[in-house]
Design an enzyme around this catalytic site. Structure first.
Site, mmCIF file in Angstrom:
data_model
loop_
_atom_site.group_PDB
_atom_site.id
_atom_site.type_symbol
_atom_site.label_atom_id
_atom_site.label_comp_id
_atom_site.label_asym_id
_atom_site.label_seq_id
_atom_site.Cartn_x
_atom_site.Cartn_y
_atom_site.Cartn_z
ATOM 1 C CE1 TYR A 42 -4.369 -1.380 0.290
ATOM 2 C CE2 TYR A 42 -3.112 -3.140 1.332
ATOM 3 C CZ TYR A 42 -4.268 -2.689 0.730
ATOM 4 O OH TYR A 42 -5.325 -3.538 0.578
ATOM 5 C CD GLU A 58 -6.123 -6.358 2.004
ATOM 6 O OE1 GLU A 58 -4.899 -6.131 2.182
ATOM 7 O OE2 GLU A 58 -6.838 -5.687 1.229
ATOM 8 C CE1 TYR A 83 -11.077 -14.895 -4.616
ATOM 9 C CE2 TYR A 83 -13.431 -14.414 -4.556
ATOM 10 C CZ TYR A 83 -12.129 -14.015 -4.340
ATOM 11 O OH TYR A 83 -11.854 -12.771 -3.822
ATOM 12 N NE ARG A 133 -5.959 -13.815 -15.968
ATOM 13 C CZ ARG A 133 -4.742 -13.262 -16.040
ATOM 14 N NH1 ARG A 133 -4.010 -13.129 -14.933
ATOM 15 N NH2 ARG A 133 -4.271 -12.853 -17.200
ATOM 16 N N GLY A 140 -23.381 -18.634 -18.113
ATOM 17 C CA GLY A 140 -22.093 -19.121 -18.574
ATOM 18 C C GLY A 140 -21.353 -19.869 -17.486
ATOM 19 N N GLY A 142 -20.380 -18.833 -14.828
ATOM 20 C CA GLY A 142 -20.811 -18.395 -13.504
ATOM 21 C C GLY A 142 -21.581 -19.445 -12.737
ATOM 22 N N PRO A 172 -19.832 -21.513 -8.848
ATOM 23 C CG PRO A 172 -20.198 -19.247 -8.436
ATOM 24 C CD PRO A 172 -19.641 -20.184 -9.457
ATOM 25 C CB VAL A 225 -17.330 -9.005 -10.238
ATOM 26 C CG1 VAL A 225 -16.590 -8.540 -11.487
ATOM 27 C CG2 VAL A 225 -18.741 -8.445 -10.224
ATOM 28 N N GLY A 244 -12.498 -10.619 -11.978
ATOM 29 C CA GLY A 244 -11.898 -9.490 -12.645
ATOM 30 C C GLY A 244 -12.234 -8.234 -11.866
#
Length: 398
Positions: free
Chosen positions: A98, A140, A191, A206, A274, A276, A279, A388, A390
């Site tokens: 940061y 975090e 994820y 990714r 798609g 998606g 999950p 989302v 990306g």
């Protein structure tokens, strides 16, 4: 909370900063990557940089946070902050980074706005930055502690046990920790990040949803190949699709993500388009395992049945739930497919039970459309959750 003096300064300068934030973000990234090329090579998504999506997302998040501080000083945009923090944790972002961002962001602000950046203006926006950065660092740190890892040390080697071809462009990789230590727990809908070494030596990352349920013996990720081989935004999916099979190893992060089912036995709507659906498959398998009894409405949109990854599993898992219904829309359906399920997802005839919590994953236009339809049906905005992959171009809407 922003100080009184800084609040007045930020309110007065927000229009000018907002108008220039795109140029500021663009210059910021150019300056930072010139000074730290390893960040672009090994941390940031080169596809999102090439498309400009990351720049627009950064600009949106800063503008949204500053606006929140000025217009709603007694509240904090926790939905936005949590989503960013989960993504950062999955990448292994640490507090010292940061400082790097601060250095180059404020150099860009000074260069773009010139003499308008007085010491008072600089101090006010510095306060905005560190309020946002401090909140993210705190979240975090908590996320790292929950996983029992040192800040940033989220990576482990996993072995590919099996590869399953789902469609002509989608493959599922079943994984287990290579060191034999039990896999970390996760919540359905979360994820992992996957890091691969590409031919040019870059280590690109990714995120992929875990498509298996938390109780599964193996962890599964399901990857759709992006049809732009050689382009930055398709380089990881094409590498995985072309190069990775049973016996290979991958660097995989601890699981993160705030699109995760709660424990209450309440009505649910799981909407995807798609890839998606991944999950949602994890959620459905979990709901079947815990004998979920409340209504579940499953909604999915795809180009055709042939491109609907794990279509059979999607339907069979829905059938295992006593009060679940599945609604699949296809733009190019098979003969005999219902006419009212042809084209884009349309919820006008879909019954949504009172008290429903909705979970959305898919392309942004799809999620915007479904969210709008759910709001029109009376589902509160706070009960509509989304993922989302990306940069999140939708941050300001929450």
């Amino acid at each position: 909370m922003l100080s009184e003096t800084s609040t007045a300064t930020v309110r007065a300068t927000l229009p000018a900063v907002g108008a220039a934030i795109g140029d500021i973000a663009d210059l910021f990234y150019r300056k930072m990557f010139a000074a730290h090329p390893e960040l672009l090579r090994d941390l940031f998504n080169r596809g999102n940089q090439a498309s400009g999506a990351q720049r627009r997302a950064l600009a949106g998040s800063i503008a949204a946070f500053a606006t929140q501080l000025v217009e709603h000083p007694d509240t904090r945009p926790d939905v936005m902050l949590n989503r960013i923090a989960h993504k950062h944790a999955s990448l292994g972002v640490t507090a010292p980074q940061y400082e790097i961002v601060h250095t180059h962001l404020f150099a860009a602000i000074a260069e773009v706005l010139g003499d308008a950046v007085t010491p008072e203006v600089a101090a006010a926006w510095d306060e905005v930055y560190w309020l946002m950065a401090g909140a993210l660092i705190s979240i975090e740190e908590r996320l790292y502690a929950q996983q029992g890892v040192v800040a940033g040390d989220v990576w482990r080697e996993w072995e590919v046990v099996a590869r399953i071809e789902e469609t002509s462009d989608v493959a599922t990789f079943q994984l287990r920790p290579a060191d034999g230590v039990p896999a970390p727990a996760f919540r359905p809908g979360q994820y992992v990040s996957v890091q691969v070494e590409l031919p040019d030596g870059a280590h690109q990352i990714r995120q992929y949803s875990l498509s298996s349920a938390p109780g599964s013996r193996l962890r599964s990720i399901t990857v759709k190949r992006v049809h732009q081989a050689g382009a930055p935004d398709g380089e990881v999916s094409n590498h995985l699709y072309a190069e990775i099979g049973a016996g290979d190893r991958l660097r995989v992060s601890a699981p993160y993500g705030d699109l995760a089912l709660g424990s209450a036995d309440i009505p649910l709507l799981l909407a995807s388009a798609g890839i998606g659906c991944t999950p949602m498959l994890s959620m459905l398998e979990h709901l079947a395992a815990i004998d979920h009894r409340a209504p579940v409405t499953v909604v999915h949109g795809d180009r055709s049945p042939a491109t609907h990854a794990m279509r059979t599993d999607h339907a069979l898992l829905t059938e295992k739930l006593p009060a679940a219904t599945a609604h699949f829309w296809y733009e190019d359906p098979e003969p005999g497919h219902p006419a009212d399920r042809t084209g884009l997802v349309d919820l006008s005839e879909v019954v949504v039970a009172p008290g429903t919590h909705a979970y959305l994953c898919g392309p942004l236009p799809f999620m915007r459309s479904v969210r709008t339809q759910l709001l029109a049906k009376g589902v509160p905005a706070a009960d509509i959750h989304y993922e989302v992959f990306g940069p999140d171009m939708w941050l300001a809407q929450d």
